[in-house]
Each structure stands twice: as structure tokens, then as C-alpha cells.
Design a protein around this motif. Sequence first.
Motif, PDB file in Angstrom:
ATOM      1  N   PRO A 160       0.835  -1.210   0.000  1.00 29.84           N
ATOM      2  CA  PRO A 160       0.000   0.000   0.000  1.00 29.84           C
ATOM      3  C   PRO A 160       0.867   1.257   0.000  1.00 29.84           C
ATOM      4  O   PRO A 160       1.945   1.259   0.583  1.00 29.84           O
ATOM      5  CB  PRO A 160      -0.794  -0.112   1.309  1.00 29.84           C
ATOM      6  N   ALA A 161       0.382   2.281  -0.679  1.00 27.80           N
ATOM      7  CA  ALA A 161       1.073   3.568  -0.759  1.00 27.80           C
ATOM      8  C   ALA A 161       2.449   3.453  -1.416  1.00 27.80           C
ATOM      9  O   ALA A 161       3.341   4.254  -1.177  1.00 27.80           O
ATOM     10  CB  ALA A 161       1.191   4.211   0.628  1.00 27.80           C
ATOM     11  N   TRP A 162       2.625   2.455  -2.264  1.00 25.49           N
ATOM     12  CA  TRP A 162       3.860   2.259  -3.020  1.00 25.49           C
ATOM     13  C   TRP A 162       3.923   3.290  -4.144  1.00 25.49           C
ATOM     14  O   TRP A 162       2.884   3.656  -4.700  1.00 25.49           O
ATOM     15  CB  TRP A 162       3.820   0.846  -3.605  1.00 25.49           C
ATOM     16  N   ILE A 163       5.130   3.742  -4.506  1.00 26.18           N
ATOM     17  CA  ILE A 163       5.213   4.663  -5.651  1.00 26.18           C
ATOM     18  C   ILE A 163       5.403   3.852  -6.934  1.00 26.18           C
ATOM     19  O   ILE A 163       6.302   3.029  -7.025  1.00 26.18           O
ATOM     20  CB  ILE A 163       6.348   5.680  -5.461  1.00 26.18           C
ATOM     21  N   VAL A 164       4.531   4.093  -7.888  1.00 24.31           N
ATOM     22  CA  VAL A 164       4.551   3.321  -9.132  1.00 24.31           C
ATOM     23  C   VAL A 164       4.649   4.304 -10.299  1.00 24.31           C
ATOM     24  O   VAL A 164       3.999   5.351 -10.274  1.00 24.31           O
ATOM     25  CB  VAL A 164       3.218   2.531  -9.266  1.00 24.31           C
ATOM     26  N   ASP A 165       5.451   3.956 -11.314  1.00 25.81           N
ATOM     27  CA  ASP A 165       5.460   4.782 -12.522  1.00 25.81           C
ATOM     28  C   ASP A 165       4.211   4.413 -13.338  1.00 25.81           C
ATOM     29  O   ASP A 165       4.187   3.389 -14.028  1.00 25.81           O
ATOM     30  CB  ASP A 165       6.745   4.545 -13.323  1.00 25.81           C
ATOM     31  N   MET A 166       3.184   5.233 -13.248  1.00 27.24           N
ATOM     32  CA  MET A 166       1.913   4.889 -13.885  1.00 27.24           C
ATOM     33  C   MET A 166       2.008   4.960 -15.416  1.00 27.24           C
ATOM     34  O   MET A 166       1.211   4.343 -16.102  1.00 27.24           O
ATOM     35  CB  MET A 166       0.785   5.780 -13.362  1.00 27.24           C
ATOM     36  N   SER A 167       2.991   5.696 -15.915  1.00 29.70           N
ATOM     37  CA  SER A 167       3.153   5.743 -17.357  1.00 29.70           C
ATOM     38  C   SER A 167       3.588   4.344 -17.859  1.00 29.70           C
ATOM     39  O   SER A 167       3.071   3.823 -18.853  1.00 29.70           O
ATOM     40  CB  SER A 167       4.148   6.850 -17.660  1.00 29.70           C
ATOM     41  N   HIS A 168       4.486   3.732 -17.130  1.00 28.74           N
ATOM     42  CA  HIS A 168       4.947   2.386 -17.453  1.00 28.74           C
ATOM     43  C   HIS A 168       3.783   1.382 -17.293  1.00 28.74           C
ATOM     44  O   HIS A 168       3.543   0.541 -18.156  1.00 28.74           O
ATOM     45  CB  HIS A 168       6.100   2.051 -16.503  1.00 28.74           C
ATOM     46  N   GLU A 169       3.081   1.500 -16.183  1.00 27.42           N
ATOM     47  CA  GLU A 169       1.960   0.581 -15.921  1.00 27.42           C
ATOM     48  C   GLU A 169       0.894   0.675 -17.003  1.00 27.42           C
ATOM     49  O   GLU A 169       0.344  -0.325 -17.443  1.00 27.42           O
ATOM     50  CB  GLU A 169       1.293   0.921 -14.570  1.00 27.42           C
ATOM     51  N   MET A 170       0.589   1.904 -17.412  1.00 25.27           N
ATOM     52  CA  MET A 170      -0.462   2.078 -18.420  1.00 25.27           C
ATOM     53  C   MET A 170      -0.024   1.526 -19.781  1.00 25.27           C
ATOM     54  O   MET A 170      -0.823   0.959 -20.514  1.00 25.27           O
ATOM     55  CB  MET A 170      -0.861   3.558 -18.540  1.00 25.27           C
ATOM     56  N   ALA A 171       1.264   1.690 -20.107  1.00 23.77           N
ATOM     57  CA  ALA A 171       1.752   1.138 -21.378  1.00 23.77           C
ATOM     58  C   ALA A 171       1.650  -0.389 -21.347  1.00 23.77           C
ATOM     59  O   ALA A 171       1.252  -1.023 -22.323  1.00 23.77           O
ATOM     60  CB  ALA A 171       3.187   1.584 -21.622  1.00 23.77           C
ATOM     61  N   ARG A 172       1.977  -0.960 -20.203  1.00 25.65           N
ATOM     62  CA  ARG A 172       1.900  -2.427 -20.098  1.00 25.65           C
ATOM     63  C   ARG A 172       0.447  -2.892 -20.210  1.00 25.65           C
ATOM     64  O   ARG A 172       0.146  -3.836 -20.936  1.00 25.65           O
ATOM     65  CB  ARG A 172       2.510  -2.847 -18.759  1.00 25.65           C
ATOM     66  N   LEU A 173      -0.428  -2.200 -19.522  1.00 24.29           N
ATOM     67  CA  LEU A 173      -1.837  -2.606 -19.538  1.00 24.29           C
ATOM     68  C   LEU A 173      -2.453  -2.460 -20.934  1.00 24.29           C
ATOM     69  O   LEU A 173      -3.149  -3.361 -21.417  1.00 24.29           O
ATOM     70  CB  LEU A 173      -2.633  -1.782 -18.508  1.00 24.29           C
ATOM     71  N   THR A 174      -2.171  -1.339 -21.606  1.00 15.15           N
ATOM     72  CA  THR A 174      -2.780  -1.159 -22.933  1.00 15.15           C
ATOM     73  C   THR A 174      -2.229  -2.193 -23.929  1.00 15.15           C
ATOM     74  O   THR A 174      -2.933  -2.638 -24.829  1.00 15.15           O
ATOM     75  CB  THR A 174      -2.575   0.269 -23.476  1.00 15.15           C
ATOM     76  N   LEU A 175      -0.984  -2.574 -23.733  1.00 11.31           N
ATOM     77  CA  LEU A 175      -0.419  -3.625 -24.582  1.00 11.31           C
ATOM     78  C   LEU A 175      -1.099  -4.966 -24.293  1.00 11.31           C
ATOM     79  O   LEU A 175      -1.433  -5.727 -25.203  1.00 11.31           O
ATOM     80  CB  LEU A 175       1.078  -3.714 -24.292  1.00 11.31           C
ATOM     81  N   GLU A 176      -1.334  -5.222 -23.024  1.00 12.23           N
ATOM     82  CA  GLU A 176      -2.024  -6.475 -22.673  1.00 12.23           C
ATOM     83  C   GLU A 176      -3.441  -6.486 -23.237  1.00 12.23           C
ATOM     84  O   GLU A 176      -3.946  -7.522 -23.657  1.00 12.23           O
ATOM     85  CB  GLU A 176      -2.027  -6.666 -21.150  1.00 12.23           C
ATOM     86  N   ILE A 177      -4.065  -5.301 -23.272  1.00 13.24           N
ATOM     87  CA  ILE A 177      -5.414  -5.236 -23.853  1.00 13.24           C
ATOM     88  C   ILE A 177      -5.351  -5.569 -25.352  1.00 13.24           C
ATOM     89  O   ILE A 177      -6.190  -6.297 -25.872  1.00 13.24           O
ATOM     90  CB  ILE A 177      -6.058  -3.861 -23.570  1.00 13.24           C
ATOM     91  N   LEU A 178      -4.324  -5.072 -26.032  1.00 12.26           N
ATOM     92  CA  LEU A 178      -4.168  -5.442 -27.449  1.00 12.26           C
ATOM     93  C   LEU A 178      -4.031  -6.950 -27.601  1.00 12.26           C
ATOM     94  O   LEU A 178      -4.558  -7.554 -28.527  1.00 12.26           O
ATOM     95  CB  LEU A 178      -2.920  -4.788 -28.040  1.00 12.26           C
ATOM     96  N   GLU A 179      -3.308  -7.553 -26.672  1.00 17.85           N
ATOM     97  CA  GLU A 179      -3.098  -9.000 -26.738  1.00 17.85           C
ATOM     98  C   GLU A 179      -4.389  -9.780 -26.572  1.00 17.85           C
ATOM     99  O   GLU A 179      -4.465 -10.947 -26.918  1.00 17.85           O
ATOM    100  CB  GLU A 179      -2.143  -9.451 -25.629  1.00 17.85           C
ATOM    101  N   HIS A 180      -5.385  -9.162 -25.954  1.00 18.60           N
ATOM    102  CA  HIS A 180      -6.643  -9.877 -25.762  1.00 18.60           C
ATOM    103  C   HIS A 180      -7.704  -9.467 -26.770  1.00 18.60           C
ATOM    104  O   HIS A 180      -8.823  -9.944 -26.724  1.00 18.60           O
ATOM    105  CB  HIS A 180      -7.166  -9.625 -24.337  1.00 18.60           C
ATOM    106  N   THR A 181      -7.369  -8.547 -27.656  1.00 18.78           N
ATOM    107  CA  THR A 181      -8.374  -8.065 -28.609  1.00 18.78           C
ATOM    108  C   THR A 181      -7.870  -8.195 -30.053  1.00 18.78           C
ATOM    109  O   THR A 181      -8.166  -9.173 -30.714  1.00 18.78           O
ATOM    110  CB  THR A 181      -8.734  -6.588 -28.317  1.00 18.78           C
ATOM    111  N   LEU A 182      -7.001  -7.271 -30.466  1.00 12.23           N
ATOM    112  CA  LEU A 182      -6.561  -7.284 -31.862  1.00 12.23           C
ATOM    113  C   LEU A 182      -5.617  -8.439 -32.167  1.00 12.23           C
ATOM    114  O   LEU A 182      -5.554  -8.935 -33.284  1.00 12.23           O
ATOM    115  CB  LEU A 182      -5.876  -5.957 -32.211  1.00 12.23           C
TER     116      LEU A 182
END
Length: 459
Positions: A141-163
Motif C-alpha cells: 500500500p502507498a507504493w510509488i509506481v510509474d503509472m506511465s509504465h503501468e499504463m503502457a503495459r496494460l494497454t499492450l495487454e489489452i491489445l493481446e486480448h483483442t486485436l
Amino acid sequence: MTTVSLSFRPPAPKPRETPLGPLGLIAALRRNPLEIWTQAHYEEPVLVGRTFFGDRAVVSDPAGVRRILLDNAANYRKDDLQLRILRPALGTGLLTSEGDAWRAQRRLLAPLFTPRQVAAFSDAMAAATRAGVDRLARLRPAWIVDMSHEMARLTLEILEHTLFSTGLGRDASDFQQQVSRYFETVGRIDPFDLLGLPDFLPRLGRLRGQATLDWFAGAVDDIVAARRRLIASDAAAPRDVLTLLLEAQDPETGRGMSEEDLRANIVTFIGAGHETTANALTWTLYLLSQSPSWRARVEAEADAELGAGAIDTLADRMPVTKAVLEESLRLYPPAAMLSRAAIDDDEIAGKKIPAGAVVTVSPFVVHRHRRLWNEPDVFDPERFLGPARDSIDRFAYIPFGAGPRVCIGMGFALQEAIIVLAHLAKSFRFDLAPNHAVRAVQRITLRPHGGMPMIVTPR
Ligand code: HEM
């Protein structure tokens, strides 16, 4: 509404009083193209002039934008500088091709992006998002995360499940790192390209980007080989972008897609399909972290709507979240600069555009133009709520471009972003890491320099 959200002016480079000279311009374009804009760019509808680099026009007048992107689009091709940056990776895929080749590809791929087809992707988008939420929930909890990195990973994973529904055959974070490296190296505008020097002269950025290109070529070979095996076997291949590309036959000519274009489009859909949306999400999380009242409204909407109906109706049920996203795309449009070269002479807002001129339409400038918006630099999603939304000129708000070359993934990206924001807002609160100075930098897309470190607190 509190004064906090009304007066919040998110960071942006200060418009220059006077234009840069040739050397200053080269340096600024390389450092951060957002820094070239002058006060006049934000105040004048059209600026045309002869520069050291040739004839240039910057068009922000909505009627002019409409003429370039829609009414007289046939007179404007993608300009050489842009192609020099994008073509090493994207070849002549949908984003970078022209004329008949472009038309054939667009016709082929359009069925994958109809509203119905995009809606059909929503369950897969939500499933991938829940996995991303679980990943964040496992952090301290309350960990510092680079959300730009996280969002790039997540959107890529979404591509993997769709396109690319049978996956990309490589770890998503490897892909994400390679795309990011490519944008940082080749995505920097090279002085040689600005000066139009021939391609046989080596560009430092491109040499640095070569390793990434080789990595992509290997990854794409594997993706194609795996899918060809699947299609050759009797197993039913999923109807995704990969199968469409492989089975493609142009309805007019009956021809399939060349091996080269096939590869170019795979990289195009991976590149264009995740980094842009990831940036939009990252900027939105940042803006919400600075606007407690809007954050509370988005959280309340997510609490009420997520799980309260079918996932493919979520965007319609979350107007506040949608307005926040649209305002984020206004202030930080991931595709911050669109450029074209005029084929023949033209006239825009009474000014002559000579044949050969490079014409820039910058969503970043248009979206902050003094004549088009009230308090243009202020974060205020209210502009996109209710009747206020209807008064926005279609050609004054162009995060996805417009006309025949409008983003093919627009509906996909908007649906995806709402699904992701709803899940994130329901589970966590995001605060900017202390002492982190946020700065927008344009490297093909508009990215936060140094990422977006945020404190992620479970709600
Ligand atoms: C927030 C997310 C996104 C933004 C802001 C965005 C923005 C844009 C813009 C402005 C253009 C037009 C470029 C021009 O006129 O020069 C474009 C084209 C394109 N976009 Fe997007 N995009 C996003 C998401 C996506 C997604 C999710 C995909 C794929 C799934 C995608 C694929 C493409 C492709 C293939 C083109 C070229 C279309 C053509 O020339 O026919 N984009 N995008």
C-alpha cells in the motif's frame, strides 16, 4: 465545483514571444517540439511563411483544419519528415501509406473497428484491466509506481486480448520497453531530416534505434509464423487483426496483402494501438490527482456504475469520466502534431499555401488556441458535459484527427480508456509522488518526461 479544479493550470511550455531562428529551432525540435510555439501561434488562425527549411504553414482555424483534413484532403499528403521518423518502424502500413495503397488497407481493416465490433471487445478489455488492477493491488500500500509504465503495459495487454488475441509471443513488458526505446531514439527529430539531407547519411537516433527494429522484426516473424500454423491446422483462427491481415483480399483487385505490408501493419497496430492510449490514461490520472473535486466525481461514478450494467454500455453510463478523459485529450493530445505537404497551391483563411509547403495542424496548439477556447490552459472537464459539448466545433477538437485519415482506433481507444479509468478509480486513489516535476515532452507521442511516479493507495 471548488476553486481548485477551476483554476488548475497543468504545466505546459510557455509560448515564446518571438519565433526561434534556424539553429534554435533545430535544437528545440530535437529537445521538445512543444517549445517551438509562439504567442502568435496560439492567437492567429493561420501563419504562413518562408523559412530556412522551406515554405511552412501552421493552421489552427477550424475551417482551415477542415479543409486540410477533410474537404481538400486529396491535396495534402503526409510530409517527408514525419515519414522519415515513422517509416523505419512502420513501413507502409495504414498510418504511413498513401493513395490507393492506403485506401485498400483502410477498406480491409475498417470492419474490425465498427462500433459493434469494438463493443464486442469490451469484455476482453475489462478482463485484461482486472488483471492489471490485481497486479497493482499486490503492491505494498502507498507504493510509488510509474503509472506511465503501468499504463503502457496494460494497454499492450489489452491489445493481446483483442486485436492480437492469441498473444504477441513475447512478454508484454519487453514489447513495451522496446516501443518506448524506439520513441526515445528514432522519435527525436534529427537535424539531418529537418534539412532534408539524403537518407544515405546516417542518423544517430536511427542507428541507436536499429537494435529495436531488429527485435521487432524477430517478434513479428514469430507472431506471423504462429498464426499461419494455426490457420493451416483445422483449428478455428480467431477473427482478429492478424487473421484479417493474413486472409486479406482487396475487394476490388482480389489481391492479398504483401508480406512487407503485413509486417508493417502488425507493428503499426502494436505501436499506434497502445502508446497513445497509455499516454491519455497517464495524463488523465495526473490531472485527476491535481483536482480533488473531479477525482471525487469520477470515483463516485465508478462506484455507482461499474458492475451495474453490461460493460459495453459503461461509456454511456459514465459521462463525467468521459468528460474528464476528453479534457485530458484536449490539454495533452497524445498525437500533438499532424503534418502534411501541400501537393498543389491552395488557399486557407485568405492566405496562399504554395505547393510543397509543409502544413502543420497541431492538436496541442488548436486545443489551447486563445480564439477557440475560454481559459484554454485551465483544466475544466465541464466543457465536455451536457450542451456545452455540442458547442465545440468538430475541427477545433481533434485529438484523433479528422477526415478520411481520422484515427481508425478512436472508438476502440475511448472505450478502452473508460473501462480502464472506471476500474482504476474504483480500486485506487492516485497521488503524484512528492517533488516530482511534471513536464510534457513530444517524442512522436506526447509523454510525461521521466514517467509519472504516483502513490497508489487502495480505496
Ligand atoms: C488515445 C488514443 C489515440 C489517439 C490520441 C490517436 C490519435 C490518432 C491521430 C491523431 C491519427 C491521425 C494522424 C494523422 O492524421 O496524421 C491517428 C491515426 C491512426 N491511429 Fe490512432 N490514436 C489513438 C489510439 C489508437 C488505437 C487504439 C489504434 C489501434 C487499435 C490506433 C491506430 C491508428 C491507425 C492505424 C491510424 C492511421 C489511420 C489512417 O491513416 O488511415 N490509434 N491516431
